[in-house]
Scaffold this active site. Structure first.
Site, PDB file in Angstrom:
ATOM      1  N   HIS A  64       0.823  -1.227   0.053  1.00 14.77           N
ATOM      2  CA  HIS A  64      -0.009   0.048  -0.133  1.00 14.77           C
ATOM      3  C   HIS A  64       0.889   1.221   0.178  1.00 14.77           C
ATOM      4  O   HIS A  64       0.910   2.081   1.086  1.00 14.77           O
ATOM      5  CB  HIS A  64      -1.035   0.109   1.230  1.00 14.77           C
ATOM      6  CG  HIS A  64      -2.032   0.812   0.893  1.00 14.77           C
ATOM      7  ND1 HIS A  64      -2.266   2.281   1.582  1.00 14.77           N
ATOM      8  CD2 HIS A  64      -3.168   0.701   0.525  1.00 14.77           C
ATOM      9  CE1 HIS A  64      -3.134   2.796   1.296  1.00 14.77           C
ATOM     10  NE2 HIS A  64      -3.869   1.769   0.859  1.00 14.77           N
ATOM     11  N   ILE A  70       1.629   4.732   1.415  1.00 15.49           N
ATOM     12  CA  ILE A  70       0.376   5.591   2.052  1.00 15.49           C
ATOM     13  C   ILE A  70       0.148   4.896   3.089  1.00 15.49           C
ATOM     14  O   ILE A  70      -0.067   3.691   3.015  1.00 15.49           O
ATOM     15  CB  ILE A  70      -0.579   5.956   0.800  1.00 15.49           C
ATOM     16  CG1 ILE A  70      -0.048   6.821  -0.085  1.00 15.49           C
ATOM     17  CG2 ILE A  70      -1.681   6.690   1.622  1.00 15.49           C
ATOM     18  CD1 ILE A  70      -1.048   7.240  -1.383  1.00 15.49           C
ATOM     19  N   GLY A  73      -6.128   4.894   5.210  1.00 18.75           N
ATOM     20  CA  GLY A  73      -7.168   5.433   5.823  1.00 18.75           C
ATOM     21  C   GLY A  73      -7.673   4.693   7.165  1.00 18.75           C
ATOM     22  O   GLY A  73      -7.824   5.149   8.069  1.00 18.75           O
ATOM     23  N   VAL A  74      -8.036   3.567   6.692  1.00 22.18           N
ATOM     24  CA  VAL A  74      -8.925   2.648   7.655  1.00 22.18           C
ATOM     25  C   VAL A  74      -7.689   2.245   8.831  1.00 22.18           C
ATOM     26  O   VAL A  74      -8.309   2.374  10.078  1.00 22.18           O
ATOM     27  CB  VAL A  74      -8.805   1.230   7.122  1.00 22.18           C
ATOM     28  CG1 VAL A  74      -7.810   0.500   6.951  1.00 22.18           C
ATOM     29  CG2 VAL A  74     -10.061   0.473   8.148  1.00 22.18           C
ATOM     30  N   GLU A  78      -8.327   3.353  12.981  1.00 28.45           N
ATOM     31  CA  GLU A  78      -8.268   2.543  14.092  1.00 28.45           C
ATOM     32  C   GLU A  78      -7.153   3.371  15.042  1.00 28.45           C
ATOM     33  O   GLU A  78      -7.499   2.931  16.295  1.00 28.45           O
ATOM     34  CB  GLU A  78      -7.463   1.287  13.459  1.00 28.45           C
ATOM     35  CG  GLU A  78      -7.118   0.313  14.586  1.00 28.45           C
ATOM     36  CD  GLU A  78      -8.126  -0.461  15.124  1.00 28.45           C
ATOM     37  OE1 GLU A  78      -7.847  -0.848  16.380  1.00 28.45           O
ATOM     38  OE2 GLU A  78      -9.240  -0.295  14.760  1.00 28.45           O
TER      39      GLU A  78
END
Length: 161
Positions: A64, A70, A73-74, A78
């Site tokens: 990723h 990057i 976003g998840v 978290e």
């Protein structure tokens, strides 16, 4: 799994910071899924700032994205949830092991990516806490710039193990 909700506390403990050793006592998360390194400027469970130092050797960067890493976003979400959970447990729970279950993510917006070398600050502010459930306004900031924001809802439950 049988869950018992934790009652709302009447008083909160005063803390100024939560270091990594204490975070490991409060949360069940471990590498590679622990998304906070420490929490600073803690005001009970009312507010605090979780810190995540993003490094290139983290496993998510293998896919990723290898050419342009990057931070997902998840995982930012978290980190927000883990910060809120650690603050709530530290401020309100005296005994026993507890788990935090993410219930809701509302009004989530991603504004700018984070990557290796960034220091993400998760700024959390309590909206309300009722019957073992808490809601927090969360903002992720890197170098003074807002990169993500959301409202996080979670439940604290007694760990039966």
């Amino acid at each position: 799994m049988d869950q018992k909700s934790v009652p709302e506390a009447t008083t909160t403990k005063e803390l100024t910071a939560i270091e990594i050793g204490k975070i490991l006592e409060l949360l069940p998360h471990r590498y590679p899924f622990l998304m906070i390194d420490k929490i600073i400027e803690v005001d009970g469970d009312n507010s605090g700032i979780g810190i995540k130092n993003v490094t290139f050797n983290e496993p998510q960067f293998q896919g990723h994205f290898p050419a342009e890493p990057i931070f997902p976003g998840v995982l930012i979400i978290e980190g927000m949830a883990q910060t809120a959970g650690a603050m709530a447990i530290a401020a309100n729970i005296d005994t026993g092991k507890h788990l935090v279950y993410l219930l809701t993510v509302d009004k989530c917006k991603f504004r700018k990516p984070a990557g290796p070398g960034d220091r993400i600050e998760y700024h959390l502010k309590k909206i309300r806490l009722r019957k073992g459930m808490g809601w927090y306004e969360a903002r992720a900031i890197v170098d003074g710039q807002l990169i993500a924001e959301a409202e996080i809802g979670a439940m604290i439950a007694l760990d039966k193990k």
